[in-house]
Each structure stands twice: as structure tokens, then as C-alpha cells.
Design a protein around this motif. Structure first.
Motif, PDB file in Angstrom:
ATOM      1  N   SER A   1       1.380   0.651 -55.506  1.00  8.45           N
ATOM      2  CA  SER A   1       2.011   1.931 -55.176  1.00  8.45           C
ATOM      3  C   SER A   1       1.957   2.200 -53.680  1.00  8.45           C
ATOM      4  CB  SER A   1       1.313   3.070 -55.930  1.00  8.45           C
ATOM      5  OG  SER A   1       1.514   2.957 -57.319  1.00  8.45           O
ATOM      6  N   LEU A   2       0.842   1.876 -53.056  1.00  7.18           N
ATOM      7  CA  LEU A   2       0.713   2.135 -51.621  1.00  7.18           C
ATOM      8  C   LEU A   2       1.713   1.316 -50.809  1.00  7.18           C
ATOM      9  CD1 LEU A   2      -3.169   2.370 -51.269  1.00  7.18           C
ATOM     10  CD2 LEU A   2      -1.517   4.201 -50.864  1.00  7.18           C
ATOM     11  N   PHE A   3       1.948   0.096 -51.224  1.00  2.17           N
ATOM     12  CA  PHE A   3       2.933  -0.714 -50.517  1.00  2.17           C
ATOM     13  C   PHE A   3       4.340  -0.121 -50.645  1.00  2.17           C
ATOM     14  CE2 PHE A   3       0.157  -4.716 -51.243  1.00  2.17           C
ATOM     15  CZ  PHE A   3      -0.639  -4.374 -50.150  1.00  2.17           C
ATOM     16  N   GLN A   4       4.563   0.675 -51.706  1.00  2.49           N
ATOM     17  CA  GLN A   4       5.872   1.299 -51.927  1.00  2.49           C
ATOM     18  C   GLN A   4       5.824   2.810 -51.688  1.00  2.49           C
ATOM     19  OE1 GLN A   4       7.998  -0.287 -55.554  1.00  2.49           O
ATOM     20  NE2 GLN A   4       5.978  -1.148 -55.981  1.00  2.49           N
TER      21      GLN A   4
ATOM     22  N   ARG B   1       5.273  -2.443 -36.440  1.00  2.00           N
ATOM     23  CA  ARG B   1       5.876  -1.582 -37.470  1.00  2.00           C
ATOM     24  C   ARG B   1       6.922  -2.295 -38.319  1.00  2.00           C
ATOM     25  NH1 ARG B   1       9.071   3.272 -34.879  1.00  2.00           N
ATOM     26  NH2 ARG B   1       7.449   3.252 -33.282  1.00  2.00           N
ATOM     27  N   HIS B   2       7.335  -3.474 -37.914  1.00  3.31           N
ATOM     28  CA  HIS B   2       8.432  -4.151 -38.607  1.00  3.31           C
ATOM     29  C   HIS B   2       7.956  -5.098 -39.712  1.00  3.31           C
ATOM     30  CE1 HIS B   2      11.114  -2.468 -35.641  1.00  3.31           C
ATOM     31  NE2 HIS B   2      10.374  -2.967 -34.678  1.00  3.31           N
ATOM     32  N   LEU B   3       6.668  -5.249 -39.894  1.00  2.00           N
ATOM     33  CA  LEU B   3       6.157  -6.129 -40.938  1.00  2.00           C
ATOM     34  C   LEU B   3       6.115  -5.407 -42.280  1.00  2.00           C
ATOM     35  CD1 LEU B   3       3.114  -7.761 -39.090  1.00  2.00           C
ATOM     36  CD2 LEU B   3       5.431  -8.681 -39.343  1.00  2.00           C
ATOM     37  N   PRO B   4       6.256  -6.129 -43.384  1.00  2.00           N
ATOM     38  CA  PRO B   4       6.093  -5.505 -44.705  1.00  2.00           C
ATOM     39  C   PRO B   4       4.676  -4.961 -44.869  1.00  2.00           C
ATOM     40  CG  PRO B   4       7.074  -7.696 -44.886  1.00  2.00           C
ATOM     41  CD  PRO B   4       6.603  -7.553 -43.466  1.00  2.00           C
ATOM     42  N   ASN B   5       4.544  -3.940 -45.708  1.00  2.00           N
ATOM     43  CA  ASN B   5       3.229  -3.340 -45.908  1.00  2.00           C
ATOM     44  C   ASN B   5       2.215  -4.342 -46.466  1.00  2.00           C
ATOM     45  OD1 ASN B   5       3.988  -0.778 -45.003  1.00  2.00           O
ATOM     46  ND2 ASN B   5       4.817  -0.229 -47.000  1.00  2.00           N
ATOM     47  N   GLU B   6       2.673  -5.248 -47.319  1.00  2.00           N
ATOM     48  CA  GLU B   6       1.772  -6.269 -47.856  1.00  2.00           C
ATOM     49  C   GLU B   6       1.183  -7.120 -46.735  1.00  2.00           C
ATOM     50  OE1 GLU B   6       4.972  -5.545 -51.008  1.00  2.00           O
ATOM     51  OE2 GLU B   6       4.826  -5.641 -48.817  1.00  2.00           O
ATOM     52  N   GLN B   7       2.001  -7.419 -45.726  1.00  5.62           N
ATOM     53  CA  GLN B   7       1.529  -8.248 -44.622  1.00  5.62           C
ATOM     54  C   GLN B   7       0.561  -7.480 -43.732  1.00  5.62           C
ATOM     55  OE1 GLN B   7       4.694 -10.447 -42.833  1.00  5.62           O
ATOM     56  NE2 GLN B   7       3.409 -11.318 -41.222  1.00  5.62           N
ATOM     57  N   GLN B   8       0.770  -6.177 -43.581  1.00  2.00           N
ATOM     58  CA  GLN B   8      -0.186  -5.363 -42.825  1.00  2.00           C
ATOM     59  C   GLN B   8      -1.571  -5.465 -43.455  1.00  2.00           C
ATOM     60  OE1 GLN B   8       1.018  -4.165 -40.128  1.00  2.00           O
ATOM     61  NE2 GLN B   8       3.133  -3.510 -40.436  1.00  2.00           N
TER      62      GLN B   8
ATOM     63  N   VAL C   1       5.881  10.528 -42.930  1.00  2.00           N
ATOM     64  CA  VAL C   1       5.835   9.275 -42.175  1.00  2.00           C
ATOM     65  C   VAL C   1       7.251   8.934 -41.699  1.00  2.00           C
ATOM     66  CG1 VAL C   1       5.024   6.878 -42.196  1.00  2.00           C
ATOM     67  CG2 VAL C   1       3.984   8.550 -43.741  1.00  2.00           C
ATOM     68  N   PRO C   2       7.770   9.667 -40.716  1.00  2.00           N
ATOM     69  CA  PRO C   2       9.126   9.374 -40.241  1.00  2.00           C
ATOM     70  C   PRO C   2       9.219   8.007 -39.572  1.00  2.00           C
ATOM     71  CG  PRO C   2       8.048  10.993 -38.830  1.00  2.00           C
ATOM     72  CD  PRO C   2       7.169  10.823 -40.017  1.00  2.00           C
ATOM     73  N   THR C   3       8.157   7.610 -38.906  1.00  2.00           N
ATOM     74  CA  THR C   3       8.012   6.257 -38.374  1.00  2.00           C
ATOM     75  C   THR C   3       6.618   5.787 -38.757  1.00  2.00           C
ATOM     76  OG1 THR C   3       7.249   7.106 -36.227  1.00  2.00           O
ATOM     77  CG2 THR C   3       9.598   6.635 -36.459  1.00  2.00           C
ATOM     78  N   ASN C   4       6.470   4.505 -39.015  1.00  2.00           N
ATOM     79  CA  ASN C   4       5.264   4.061 -39.717  1.00  2.00           C
ATOM     80  C   ASN C   4       4.127   3.545 -38.851  1.00  2.00           C
ATOM     81  OD1 ASN C   4       6.455   1.690 -38.874  1.00  2.00           O
ATOM     82  ND2 ASN C   4       6.158   0.598 -40.806  1.00  2.00           N
ATOM     83  N   GLU C   5       4.262   3.614 -37.522  1.00  2.00           N
ATOM     84  CA  GLU C   5       3.214   3.019 -36.686  1.00  2.00           C
ATOM     85  C   GLU C   5       1.861   3.708 -36.858  1.00  2.00           C
ATOM     86  OE1 GLU C   5       4.623   6.490 -34.579  1.00  2.00           O
ATOM     87  OE2 GLU C   5       5.725   4.813 -35.483  1.00  2.00           O
TER      88      GLU C   5
ATOM     89  N   LEU D   1      -3.978   2.503 -41.516  1.00  2.00           N
ATOM     90  CA  LEU D   1      -4.632   2.744 -42.798  1.00  2.00           C
ATOM     91  C   LEU D   1      -4.605   1.485 -43.649  1.00  2.00           C
ATOM     92  CD1 LEU D   1      -5.863   4.655 -44.963  1.00  2.00           C
ATOM     93  CD2 LEU D   1      -3.520   5.151 -45.666  1.00  2.00           C
ATOM     94  N   LEU D   2      -3.455   0.837 -43.734  1.00  2.00           N
ATOM     95  CA  LEU D   2      -3.336  -0.386 -44.527  1.00  2.00           C
ATOM     96  C   LEU D   2      -4.174  -1.511 -43.931  1.00  2.00           C
ATOM     97  CD1 LEU D   2       0.519  -0.334 -45.200  1.00  2.00           C
ATOM     98  CD2 LEU D   2      -1.318   0.373 -46.754  1.00  2.00           C
ATOM     99  N   LEU D   3      -4.227  -1.583 -42.612  1.00  2.00           N
ATOM    100  CA  LEU D   3      -5.045  -2.590 -41.947  1.00  2.00           C
ATOM    101  C   LEU D   3      -6.519  -2.393 -42.265  1.00  2.00           C
ATOM    102  CD1 LEU D   3      -3.162  -2.424 -38.543  1.00  2.00           C
ATOM    103  CD2 LEU D   3      -3.217  -4.435 -40.027  1.00  2.00           C
ATOM    104  N   ALA D   4      -6.973  -1.153 -42.187  1.00  2.00           N
ATOM    105  CA  ALA D   4      -8.376  -0.860 -42.482  1.00  2.00           C
ATOM    106  C   ALA D   4      -8.691  -1.134 -43.941  1.00  2.00           C
ATOM    107  CB  ALA D   4      -8.699   0.590 -42.119  1.00  2.00           C
ATOM    108  N   MET D   5      -7.784  -0.775 -44.844  1.00  2.00           N
ATOM    109  CA  MET D   5      -8.003  -1.045 -46.259  1.00  2.00           C
ATOM    110  C   MET D   5      -8.103  -2.545 -46.520  1.00  2.00           C
ATOM    111  SD  MET D   5      -5.808   1.638 -48.571  1.00  2.00           S
ATOM    112  CE  MET D   5      -6.690   1.122 -50.068  1.00  2.00           C
ATOM    113  N   GLY D   6      -7.296  -3.330 -45.819  1.00  2.00           N
ATOM    114  CA  GLY D   6      -7.327  -4.771 -46.008  1.00  2.00           C
ATOM    115  C   GLY D   6      -8.703  -5.360 -45.743  1.00  2.00           C
TER     116      GLY D   6
END
Length: 256
Positions: free
Chosen positions: A199-202, A133-140, A214-218, A223-228
């Protein structure tokens, strides 16, 4: 080439339920070519370094309490695939993603509750992957992208989590949908369908009600992993969306 998917796993009891969403999952194998293996990112497995499961036969982890007794008797004794584990680790290393192997951990309910509905016989090799959960969304997104070529080898890649997942705001007796949850998912749908990653990253700054949804992002990370994994074609289709307990979203996205 197989699509990749994001599945919301809802409450652990989803595996016992009969509704439109569970029916979609139960009929999935009839409408999808049989994969040679399944690679699944679970929101319920958090590690500081990307971890790849490699148990010979998985134990079933009951990482929840207070649910039906039947759930604690369920098992999902899938096996791993060590050659695929090695390939995944090589792909991560190739893309500069540090990784380790775990040969002991079983499958948590974020993994087995979905798999029990999709492939109840547990006869397809499974590789579970952790989230951080601590990685930036771009890295996910880049972590998912690193595994994209597996889709060409008939490997089914799944992200298991939930787009609106706030246990503190659940209404266990509600039959409706909270407006704030639907507003967030509607915004999310428009950005996913247009593949607006900027937009999704932000999303926490831009999406309505993001902090409530999304109180916590785990649970959002898968979703971001699957999209990648779908970055090459960038085609997304919402196969289902419904809600339980007022705001717990049950959604299924397909990425081609």
C-alpha cells in the motif's frame, strides 16, 4: 543495533523554535546511545545518480530565504568519514545501485537544521546522501535496505523530509490542523505500523488527499529510505506528530 529514524525538518526556522517536537529532538542524544557516525538522506539534495558526500569539513548551505537573520549565521561544521564513505559506496555497488562521490557539497538545511537540534556540537562524522524523485517507490526502499547493516556498526541512519509538505497550501497564521492533512497522515500511520509496503508503494493512488499532501515526492522519499533500513525487523513506532501552519507535518518515526 541502533534504530533508524525519519525526522520531518519542517521550516528552516525549526532550529530556533521551542515546542514539543523540537524538545524531542533536543533530548534525543540523552535517550540514544552515541553513534559513531550519522548517515542522512536529505530531501533537499536531489541527484539523478545516488550521491555520497565526502567533504573533509562541511560548509553550511543556506538554501532558503526570508527567515530570521540568526539562521544565516548558524553553522554546522561536521566532518565526513572517508572509510565509511567507501563502505557505503561498496554496499550500494554490491546491491546494484549506481553511485558517485561528492567531495565539495556542504550540508543543506534538510540536514543541518535537524542535526543542529540532535547533536548541536557537530562532533559526530556525517555522511549526507542524495535522493532521486524519479525512481519507483520500491527502488527507494531498496536503497535504504542496502545500508541496513550499518546499524549494527553503531551508525545512525536518518531520513529527513516531511510526510505532508505542500508549501502552496500553508496558512502561516493557523493554529489548527487541516483535516485533509490529518487524514493523509492517519492513513500513513496505519500502513507504516502494519508495514504494509504494497500500500505504501501505491500511496498516491490509495491514500486520501495524497496529491495535496505530497504534490512533489522529494520530501516523502526519505521515509521510504529510512523504512528500508528497518526491513529485517519491520517494527515502526511513531514518536511524535504535530503540525505547523495548518498542514506542515512534524513527525518522527523510529524503525527498529
Amino acid at each position: 543495533m541502533l534504530p533508524s529514524y525519519f525526522f520531518a525538518h519542517g521550516a528552516p526556522s525549526i532550529v530556533l523554535e521551542d515546542n514539543k517536537y523540537t524538545n524531542l529532538l533536543k533530548h534525543f542524544k540523552k535517550d540514544t546511545p552515541r553513534p559513531k557516525a550519522i548517515v542522512l538522506f536529505s530531501a533537499h539534495w536531489e541527484e539523478p545518480v545516488q550521491t555520497v558526500s565526502a567533504a573533509e569539513t562541511y560548509e553550511t548551505i543556506y538554501d532558503f530565504g526570508g527567515f530570521q537573520d540568526e539562521l544565516y549565521r548558524m553553522t554546522y561544521p561536521a566532518k565526513s568519514d572517508l572509510k565509511l564513505v567507501e563502505q557505503i559506496q561498496l554496499l550500494f555497488t554490491k546491491h546494484g545501485i549506481g553511485n558517485v562521490r561528492n567531495e565539495k557539497r556542504g550540508l543543506d538545511h534538510g540536514a543541518w537544521s535537524v542535526l543542529k537540534l540532535l547533536y548541536p556540537d557537530a562532533d559526530i562524522p556525517v555522511i549526507a546522501l542524495s535522493v532521486n524523485r524519479h525512481l519507483p517507490n520500491e527502488q527507494q526502499y531498496q536503497i535504504g535496505k542496502a545500508l541496513a547493516e550499518l546499524r549494527e556498526q553503531d551508525v545512525l541512519i536518518i531520513g529527513s523530509g516531511g510526510t505532508v509538505h505542500n508549501l502552496g497550501r500553508l496558512n502561516w497564521r493557523s493554529q489548527g490542523v487541516d483535516e485533509w492533512a490529518e487524514q493523509f497522515d492517519t492513513w500513513l500511520q496505519s500502513k507504516i505500523e502494519s508495514w504494509d509496503m504494497e500500500s505504501l508503494f501505491q500511496y498516491r493512488e490509495l491514500a486520501p488527499n495524497a496529491h495535496a499532501a505530497v504534490p512533489t515526492n522529494e520530501h516523502f522519499i526519505p521515509l521510504l529510505l529510512a523504512m528500508g533500513t528497518g526491513d529485517a525487523n519491520r517494527k515502526a513506532e511513531l514518536l511524535h506528530r504535530s503540525y505547523q501552519y495548518g498542514n506542515l507535518s512534524l513527525s518522527c518515526w523510529q524503525f527498529n
